[in-house]
Design a protein around this motif. Structure first.
Motif, PDB file in Angstrom:
ATOM      1  N   HIS A  64      38.630  39.507  38.770  1.00 22.04           N
ATOM      2  CA  HIS A  64      38.162  39.816  39.901  1.00 22.04           C
ATOM      3  C   HIS A  64      37.774  41.406  39.742  1.00 22.04           C
ATOM      4  O   HIS A  64      38.460  42.224  38.970  1.00 22.04           O
ATOM      5  CB  HIS A  64      39.359  39.737  40.915  1.00 22.04           C
ATOM      6  CG  HIS A  64      39.181  40.580  42.237  1.00 22.04           C
ATOM      7  ND1 HIS A  64      38.306  40.079  43.370  1.00 22.04           N
ATOM      8  CD2 HIS A  64      39.530  41.777  42.577  1.00 22.04           C
ATOM      9  CE1 HIS A  64      38.260  40.854  44.235  1.00 22.04           C
ATOM     10  NE2 HIS A  64      39.011  41.900  43.843  1.00 22.04           N
ATOM     11  N   VAL A  73      44.102  46.441  43.419  1.00 19.96           N
ATOM     12  CA  VAL A  73      44.589  45.796  42.277  1.00 19.96           C
ATOM     13  C   VAL A  73      45.661  44.459  42.416  1.00 19.96           C
ATOM     14  O   VAL A  73      45.518  43.325  41.996  1.00 19.96           O
ATOM     15  CB  VAL A  73      45.153  46.834  41.258  1.00 19.96           C
ATOM     16  CG1 VAL A  73      45.716  45.976  39.968  1.00 19.96           C
ATOM     17  CG2 VAL A  73      43.947  48.038  40.780  1.00 19.96           C
ATOM     18  N   GLU A  74      46.413  44.978  43.305  1.00 26.24           N
ATOM     19  CA  GLU A  74      47.477  43.884  43.629  1.00 26.24           C
ATOM     20  C   GLU A  74      46.814  42.596  44.256  1.00 26.24           C
ATOM     21  O   GLU A  74      47.143  41.476  43.999  1.00 26.24           O
ATOM     22  CB  GLU A  74      48.525  44.489  44.408  1.00 26.24           C
ATOM     23  CG  GLU A  74      49.746  43.381  44.825  1.00 26.24           C
ATOM     24  CD  GLU A  74      50.684  43.941  45.621  1.00 26.24           C
ATOM     25  OE1 GLU A  74      51.660  43.222  46.059  1.00 26.24           O
ATOM     26  OE2 GLU A  74      50.716  45.197  45.790  1.00 26.24           O
ATOM     27  N   THR A 131      44.694  40.819  41.708  1.00 23.81           N
ATOM     28  CA  THR A 131      45.451  40.047  40.781  1.00 23.81           C
ATOM     29  C   THR A 131      45.873  38.584  41.375  1.00 23.81           C
ATOM     30  O   THR A 131      45.864  37.692  40.835  1.00 23.81           O
ATOM     31  CB  THR A 131      46.917  40.943  40.362  1.00 23.81           C
ATOM     32  OG1 THR A 131      46.372  41.907  39.762  1.00 23.81           O
ATOM     33  CG2 THR A 131      47.692  40.000  39.385  1.00 23.81           C
ATOM     34  N   GLU A 132      46.160  38.643  42.708  1.00 27.97           N
ATOM     35  CA  GLU A 132      46.670  37.480  43.503  1.00 27.97           C
ATOM     36  C   GLU A 132      45.492  36.593  43.651  1.00 27.97           C
ATOM     37  O   GLU A 132      45.501  35.339  43.412  1.00 27.97           O
ATOM     38  CB  GLU A 132      46.950  37.872  44.838  1.00 27.97           C
ATOM     39  CG  GLU A 132      48.491  38.653  44.897  1.00 27.97           C
ATOM     40  CD  GLU A 132      48.699  39.164  46.372  1.00 27.97           C
ATOM     41  OE1 GLU A 132      48.018  38.641  47.408  1.00 27.97           O
ATOM     42  OE2 GLU A 132      49.984  39.550  46.466  1.00 27.97           O
ATOM     43  N   ALA A 171      42.725  36.398  41.612  1.00 29.75           N
ATOM     44  CA  ALA A 171      42.466  35.855  40.025  1.00 29.75           C
ATOM     45  C   ALA A 171      43.423  34.745  39.735  1.00 29.75           C
ATOM     46  O   ALA A 171      43.310  33.625  39.324  1.00 29.75           O
ATOM     47  CB  ALA A 171      42.587  36.962  38.971  1.00 29.75           C
ATOM     48  N   ASP A 172      44.861  34.900  40.005  1.00 29.48           N
ATOM     49  CA  ASP A 172      45.955  34.037  39.937  1.00 29.48           C
ATOM     50  C   ASP A 172      45.666  32.710  40.597  1.00 29.48           C
ATOM     51  O   ASP A 172      46.181  31.677  40.003  1.00 29.48           O
ATOM     52  CB  ASP A 172      47.316  34.688  40.035  1.00 29.48           C
ATOM     53  CG  ASP A 172      47.617  35.943  39.089  1.00 29.48           C
ATOM     54  OD1 ASP A 172      46.882  35.711  37.830  1.00 29.48           O
ATOM     55  OD2 ASP A 172      48.358  36.775  39.227  1.00 29.48           O
ATOM     56  N   THR A 177      43.404  35.638  33.028  1.00 30.30           N
ATOM     57  CA  THR A 177      43.152  36.373  34.384  1.00 30.30           C
ATOM     58  C   THR A 177      42.912  37.924  33.987  1.00 30.30           C
ATOM     59  O   THR A 177      43.861  38.318  32.991  1.00 30.30           O
ATOM     60  CB  THR A 177      43.817  36.180  35.458  1.00 30.30           C
ATOM     61  OG1 THR A 177      45.264  36.589  35.133  1.00 30.30           O
ATOM     62  CG2 THR A 177      44.024  34.578  35.820  1.00 30.30           C
ATOM     63  N   ASP A 178      42.356  38.641  34.743  1.00 23.04           N
ATOM     64  CA  ASP A 178      42.136  40.060  34.628  1.00 23.04           C
ATOM     65  C   ASP A 178      41.421  40.714  35.885  1.00 23.04           C
ATOM     66  O   ASP A 178      40.740  40.031  36.615  1.00 23.04           O
ATOM     67  CB  ASP A 178      41.187  40.346  33.308  1.00 23.04           C
ATOM     68  CG  ASP A 178      41.381  41.852  32.850  1.00 23.04           C
ATOM     69  OD1 ASP A 178      42.397  42.517  33.436  1.00 23.04           O
ATOM     70  OD2 ASP A 178      40.757  42.279  31.902  1.00 23.04           O
ATOM     71  N   VAL A 179      41.699  41.972  36.201  1.00 18.51           N
ATOM     72  CA  VAL A 179      41.300  42.729  37.455  1.00 18.51           C
ATOM     73  C   VAL A 179      40.571  43.881  36.578  1.00 18.51           C
ATOM     74  O   VAL A 179      41.030  44.777  35.877  1.00 18.51           O
ATOM     75  CB  VAL A 179      42.205  43.037  38.177  1.00 18.51           C
ATOM     76  CG1 VAL A 179      41.504  43.863  39.362  1.00 18.51           C
ATOM     77  CG2 VAL A 179      42.871  42.129  38.590  1.00 18.51           C
TER      78      VAL A 179
END
Length: 787
Positions: free
Chosen positions: A683, A704-705, A708-709, A711-712, A727-729
């Motif tokens: 993301h 970022v939080e 992360t959600e 992408a996860d 996964t990555d941000v």
């Protein structure tokens, strides 16, 4: 010459007969549905109310309280009653088809030992107890010329049978038919009923004639059953699969598919009934076979189920209850015998099923659930009672007792089954299986069964075929390769070409001699090129022969219009290559390029190098259809021949959490599973846009939080499928640049993007970010727009 006299023509139903039929069906359906909804209101399956409808409208209540009204509504005319009975039999056949839809053969096969153990015990115990109680009944319950041995065998058979239609309706109403315990109950019920029909054939043979006749009848029944099942699940499965696919491809209509299933159910039901295996068995097998064909999708299945469960099944259950006359039980001696036989029937079936379940290693609650489920006798017990009455084995009193057993056992089974099911915990394997089935039903690819791949064998189209092959390898997806030829090429020649390709593994490059008054050399050449291109596309797909179809379509006006017309045949997905062959600009000339509206050839906006974004003038198609699309930019060099297999070891999936991104991720996971590739879900936070929302320094921690959600969440599906996912941000002022940098740094082989397709300046437009990636990516790119 044979002349048919008008007197020999069968007259139609009289007006009063139709009046009674329509009125009776109205009353039965209305009462059944009302009582069914009342039962649901009190948290019981609707089948309880539907069975009670017949009792309420029958001689037990309406006939006892208002005999004049009962006779007016249901006159004692056998021919009139048989009309209702014929409609109810349609409901029975359709209900068995629905049961077949929900039957998981793979699961049943994996539980065959347990099902056999349960079925055996659930037949033997009630059969022995039933024979014993019938042997000691007073002679007043036997017919005048009745044989006690045959009578006892018949009662034993009646008490040992179960009713799959009622069991299935209860499980459907409770919403638990997909549970493993439910499938095991159905599997045991199938074996139970099959043996029950064989026992009925033996007893009926004894009642009709000698013991030798019974043995011959039983042997013939067993042989016929074995041959029928063997042919059904071998040759029959292939024939049904091809028929459903052909109907779907030819007519593209849910109505046609529903009609086809009903024709199969009636036809196979007729066959099994002629073989004395009962029509319900044929309908059930049809449901099982059709349920294994992916082209008969959830939407069509839902239509069939709604018609069945909303109209015909309630009529069937209400008609079954209509035969019950509880007034015959007012005599104390008859009531006592009824209570004793009912207790034996319930206890025998329950004990047998419970012992069989425990012997198969099931828990106590699982044994209770199966015992409750198999205790439901329903209308099949009524059919057995009717056979016994017609053979002279049963008296009217015993007929009523057996019918009461059928109704009572069907009424008490649902609450006990529900109570027991609530105490059965899902195993890890069963939970994963149910989640997988739910995921497949809700997934994007789960709704895709037919894919169109327009091609002229550009490198982009060849890679699109390779990717589509990766997707379809583990799914029941049919792909149609389509090549558009000049308008002068006749449809007949394309059919001949298709036949010739089927007869030859690699196709034929021989020009087609048939055309409009004699083909020109150019048409010969174009036809040969089309065949060669379709062969290359088939090789790139690398799917089984039955999953690939090649079509040559003569151009009718612009090429895009021809492709759009083909899409109207009911495709679920459009896959195509970007760019043009050999770097040519698009042309709408005789060979299918693009023209401007004033007739002059011209260029459309493209990738910045003067090349149009799509081959075949396909932009018009994208703007004219709502079919989901996957467009592929190869970014590799194939020369002028077939493209070598492109290795895919790492896939990058940018996501913003939209439906388009989820569908793109799903496609990436399917490709990765077939290629054993690593998928990286990223993301990208757009810092410029984020800073616009804040005064001063932007706080990126929350972004970022959230990223992360997102992408996860996308990665979770891939991990559930078994793919290797990271996964990555990322953060950048230019998200599209970050994607390119990540693809370059990690040596990505394929980028899969999800995007909304929209129109801009008379061209298909995926958005500036996507087109930047298309122009600058160091690897191949697939853009998914699920609309």
């Amino acid at each position: 010459m044979l002349i048919i006299d008008s007197s020999s023509v069968v007259p139609p139903l009289a007006g009063h007969e139709l009046l009674f039929l329509f009125g009776q069906l109205f009353i039965l359906l209305f009462t059944a549905r009302v009582l069914g909804e009342v039962a649901r209101y009190f948290d019981f399956p609707s089948v309880l109310g539907e069975l009670l409808a017949g009792i309420v409208l029958g001689p037990s209540i309406l006939g006892a309280l208002f005999p004049g009204l009962f006779v007016a509504l249901f006159p004692p005319n056998p021919a009139q009653y048989h009309l209702i009975e014929a409609v109810s039999w349609l409901g029975l056949l359709m209900l068995l088809v629905v049961t077949g839809f929900e039957t998981d053969l793979d699961l049943i096969a994996s539980r065959a030992r347990r099902a056999t153990s349960i079925a055996s015990a659930s037949i033997v115990v009630p059969f022995v107890l039933g024979f014993g109680i019938a042997w000691v009944l007073p002679s007043t319950f036997l017919t005048a010329d009745g044989n006690r041995f045959v009578f006892s065998l018949f009662i034993a058979t009646a008490l040992s049978i179960s009713a799959i239609p009622v069991i299935a309706k209860i499980l459907l109403d409770l919403g638990i038919i997909e549970r493993e315990i439910s499938q095991l109950t159905i599997a045991s019920g199938m074996i139970n009923d099959t043996v029950g029909w064989i026992l009925l054939a033996v007893v009926a043979g004894l009642a009709r004639g000698t013991e030798e006749t019974a043995i011959t009848t039983a042997g013939t029944t067993i042989i016929s059953l074995a041959i029928f099942l063997l042919l059904s699940f071998t040759v029959g499965l292939r024939l049904v699969s091809r028929l459903i696919r052909w109907v779907d491809s030819t007519f593209n209509s849910d109505l046609s598919l529903v009609t086809t299933v009903m024709i199969l159910a009636l036809g196979v039901g007729t066959l099994t009934h002629a073989l004395r295996l009962e029509a319900v068995l044929g309908a059930f097998v049809v449901g099982v076979l059709v349920g294994r064909v992916n082209r008969f999708d959830q939407g069509v299945r839902h239509v069939f189920e709604v018609i069945t469960l909303g109209i015909f099944a309630p009529i069937f259950f209400a008609t079954a209850g209509l035969r019950v006359d509880l007034t015959a039980l007012t005599t104390p001696s008859i009531l006592l015998v009824c209570a004793v036989v009912l207790a034996v029937a319930i206890a025998g079936k329950f004990i047998g099923a419970f012992v069989g379940a425990r012997g198969a290693g099931l828990s106590n609650w699982e044994g209770i659930a199966i015992g409750a489920g198999l205790n439901a006798r329903g209308a099949l017990e009524i059919i057995v009672a009717t056979v016994g009455l017609s053979l002279g084995v049963l008296t009217e009193t015993m007929y009523t007792i057996i019918v009461v057993i059928a109704i009572v056992t069907s009424l008490f089974a649902p609450p006990i089954l529900r109570f027991a099911i609530d105490h059965i915990e899902l195993s890890g394997e069963e939970e994963r299986r149910l989640q997988r089935k739910q995921r497949d039903e809700q997934s994007f690819l789960g709704s895709v069964s037919r894919v169109l791949l327009p091609t002229r064998c550009s490198v982009h189209a060849q890679l699109a075929a390779q990717l589509l092959g990766h997707i379809g390898r583990n799914r029941d997806i049919e792909v149609t390769n389509m090549y558009v030829v000049g308008a002068s090429e006749s449809k007949g020649s394309s059919i001949v070409s298709r036949i010739r390709r089927r007869l030859s593994k690699h196709g034929s490059n021989t020009p087609d001699p048939r055309s409009n008054g004699g083909s020109s050399a150019r048409n010969h050449t174009e036809n040969a090129v089309a065949e060669n291109c379709l062969d290359i596309a088939t090789q790139q797909l690398s799917l089984s022969e039955e999953m690939v179809h090649n079509r040559v379509r003569p151009r009718r006006g612009p090429v895009g219009e021809t492709v759009t017309q083909e899409l109207h045949r009911g495709y679920d997905f459009l896959v195509l290559g970007m760019g043009t062959e050999n770097g040519e600009a698009g042309r709408e000339t005789r060979d299918g390029g693009m023209k401007t509206e004033n007739g002059e050839t011209g260029r459309r906006p493209g990738d910045g190098n003067g090349r149009p974004l799509f081959d075949l003038g396909i932009e018009d198609v994208l703007q004219a259809t709502s079919t989901p699309v996957m467009a592929v930019n190869a970014n590799v060099d194939s020369g002028n021949g077939p493209l070598d297999s492109v290795p895919i070891r790492r896939i990058l999936v940018p996501t913003v959490g939209t439906e388009f991104s989820r569908h793109a991720a799903e496609i990436a996971f399917e490709i990765a599973l077939d290629c054993n590739a690593l998928v990286e879900v990223v993301h990208v936070i757009d810092l410029r846009r984020l800073q616009e929302l804040f005064v001063g320094e932007a706080d990126v921690s929350e972004a970022v939080e959230i990223g992360t959600e997102i992408a996860d969440r996308e990665a979770m599906l891939g991990r559930q499928l078994g793919a290797n996912v990271l996964t990555d941000v990322l953060m950048d002022d230019h998200p599209e640049r970050a994607i390119i940098n990540r693809a370059t740094t990690n040596e990505v082989d394929l980028i899969v993007l999800g995007s909304e397709l929209r129109s801009l300046s008379q061209r298909a437009f995926f958005g500036y970010h996507v087109e930047y990636v298309l122009k600058n990516a160091p690897c191949s790119v697939a853009v998914v727009s699920s609309r």
